[in-house]
Design an enzyme around this catalytic site. Structure first.
Site, PDB file in Angstrom:
ATOM      1  N   VAL A 108      49.236  -5.584 -15.762  1.00 40.73           N
ATOM      2  CA  VAL A 108      50.820  -5.883 -16.150  1.00 40.73           C
ATOM      3  C   VAL A 108      51.413  -6.835 -15.132  1.00 40.73           C
ATOM      4  O   VAL A 108      52.500  -7.368 -15.399  1.00 40.73           O
ATOM      5  CB  VAL A 108      51.649  -4.413 -15.911  1.00 40.73           C
ATOM      6  CG1 VAL A 108      51.823  -3.914 -14.704  1.00 40.73           C
ATOM      7  CG2 VAL A 108      53.113  -4.531 -16.665  1.00 40.73           C
ATOM      8  N   LYS A 109      50.964  -6.963 -13.785  1.00 42.66           N
ATOM      9  CA  LYS A 109      51.778  -7.580 -12.839  1.00 42.66           C
ATOM     10  C   LYS A 109      51.732  -9.321 -13.025  1.00 42.66           C
ATOM     11  O   LYS A 109      52.294  -9.970 -12.455  1.00 42.66           O
ATOM     12  CB  LYS A 109      50.869  -7.294 -11.587  1.00 42.66           C
ATOM     13  CG  LYS A 109      51.079  -6.016 -10.875  1.00 42.66           C
ATOM     14  CD  LYS A 109      52.819  -5.890 -10.582  1.00 42.66           C
ATOM     15  CE  LYS A 109      53.083  -4.618  -9.978  1.00 42.66           C
ATOM     16  NZ  LYS A 109      54.502  -4.575  -9.521  1.00 42.66           N
ATOM     17  N   GLU A 110      50.636  -9.617 -14.235  1.00 40.44           N
ATOM     18  CA  GLU A 110      50.817 -11.117 -14.320  1.00 40.44           C
ATOM     19  C   GLU A 110      52.145 -11.552 -14.914  1.00 40.44           C
ATOM     20  O   GLU A 110      52.636 -12.612 -14.904  1.00 40.44           O
ATOM     21  CB  GLU A 110      49.733 -11.391 -15.269  1.00 40.44           C
ATOM     22  CG  GLU A 110      48.358 -11.451 -14.990  1.00 40.44           C
ATOM     23  CD  GLU A 110      47.137 -10.840 -15.629  1.00 40.44           C
ATOM     24  OE1 GLU A 110      47.185 -11.327 -16.539  1.00 40.44           O
ATOM     25  OE2 GLU A 110      47.056  -9.725 -15.008  1.00 40.44           O
ATOM     26  N   GLN A 155      57.507  -8.900  -4.182  1.00 43.32           N
ATOM     27  CA  GLN A 155      58.201  -8.319  -5.417  1.00 43.32           C
ATOM     28  C   GLN A 155      59.019  -7.030  -5.332  1.00 43.32           C
ATOM     29  O   GLN A 155      59.622  -6.560  -6.490  1.00 43.32           O
ATOM     30  CB  GLN A 155      56.763  -7.798  -6.011  1.00 43.32           C
ATOM     31  CG  GLN A 155      55.905  -6.776  -5.255  1.00 43.32           C
ATOM     32  CD  GLN A 155      54.701  -6.290  -5.952  1.00 43.32           C
ATOM     33  OE1 GLN A 155      54.830  -6.131  -6.917  1.00 43.32           O
ATOM     34  NE2 GLN A 155      53.852  -6.057  -5.274  1.00 43.32           N
TER      35      GLN A 155
END
Ligand code: PMP
Length: 317
Positions: free
Chosen positions: A41-43, A145
């Protein structure tokens, strides 16, 4: 022809899959974020944070991206850095497995190991070293982040709308594990703008701040990537209707069960979200529940899916 011009363009639009073997009433569906090109999901947030930095002139051609991360965010930044020609440096605590460090290096990332025992305020901790490098290296940018609002914004702009469209507005509840809170916050903000009745539920590892509270008995746990010991700026607790506390044992058991009965292989944090989501889906079989599976079990073959590791750490196999 359907050709993406680069791998960044292939991020997102992940499938929703019904998990009717795991939950026979059929009202539980999973969003397979491990189907992003780098596997997590982090892309989504990597692109959004880098796009914003470019727009604001914080990152210029030939610049350097520096982030303290051992995990999925590092891979996301690596992939974006590779396509756009940025140097990427990740500082990681030395407890991080060789496998994970090698994965970052495979994308051309410069990995700097730091002692795990140093706290975040220590200048030689992985946070400290990243900050020092960011101040020393000209043209460098630290996405951060936990503080960067482009993190929740990515999910407001992509993940939330995808869930709304893929369910034709029929989604009744969303369940997601909460780390920085970017995923759940962005999704919730979008979906509640479409329909205020949609319930948003956070899954939290036992020992983390979201269910124990800042004054609670916070302690370590084995599930990776979720739960915190402080409140990140990227989470908006007003957008989360309730939290469900889930133990390591429940998370790992669920990840294993889902792989075996659904052929869906997710990591420990996916197992954690699934455990909470099945409870939520059981409350009302007429309500469609969407659970977010952040990454693949492939990254945890030596832990969550390894019987010797589970036994050694006191979990059932
Ligand atoms: N699972 C894994 C494996 C993660 O790496 C993350 C990101 N920390 C999450 C879940 C939680 O996502 P978020 O930070 O958006 O709350």
């Amino acid at each position: 022809m359907k050709i993406f011009e680069d791998v960044i363009a292939a991020i997102g639009d992940t499938p929703l899959v019904r998990l009717a073997r795991l939950h026979p009433p059929g009202n539980l569906v999973a969003k397979l974020e491990y189907m992003n090109p780098g596997g997590s999901v982090k892309e989504r947030i990597a692109v959004s944070m880098i796009d914003q930095a470019e727009r604001e002139g914080l990152l210029k051609p030939g610049g350097t991206i520096i982030e303290p991360t051992s995990g999925n965010t590092g891979v996301g930044l690596a992939l974006v850095g590779a396509v756009r020609g940025y140097r990427v440096i990740c500082t990681v605590p030395d407890k991080v497995s060789q496998e994970k460090q090698d994965l970052l290096r495979a994308y051309g990332v410069e990995v700097i190991e730091t002692p795990t025992s140093y706290g975040p305020d220590h200048p030689d901790s992985y946070y400290g070293v990243a900050s020092r490098l960011a101040s020393e290296i000209e043209g460098s940018f630290q996405p951060n982040q936990y503080f960067n609002m482009a993190n929740p914004q990515a999910h407001f702009e992509t993940t939330g709308p995808e869930i709304w469209e893929q369910t034709a507005g029929q989604v009744g509840a969303v369940v997601a594990g909460v780390g920085t809170g970017g995923t759940i916050t962005g999704i919730s903000r979008y979906l509640k703008m479409q329909n205020t009745d949609i319930e948003v539920v956070g899954a939290d590892p036992e020992g983390s701040i979201y269910t124990k509270g800042a004054d609670g008995d916070l302690h370590q746990y084995y599930v990776e990537g979720v739960g915190e010991d402080f409140y990140p700026e990227t989470v908006d607790l007003d957008l989360i209707d309730r939290f469900v506390e889930v133990t390591d044992a429940e998370s790992f058991a669920m990840a294993k069960e889902t792989a075996r009965v659904e052929g869906v292989l997710t990591g420990g944090s996916g197992g954690l979200a699934l455990h909470a989501a099945r409870l939520v889906a059981d409350e009302d079989h007429d309500r469609l529940v969407v659970v977010i599976l952040p990454d693949s079990g492939r990254g945890y073959l030596s832990k969550t899916f390894n019987d010797a590791w589970l036994t050694e750490h006191g979990f059932d196999t």
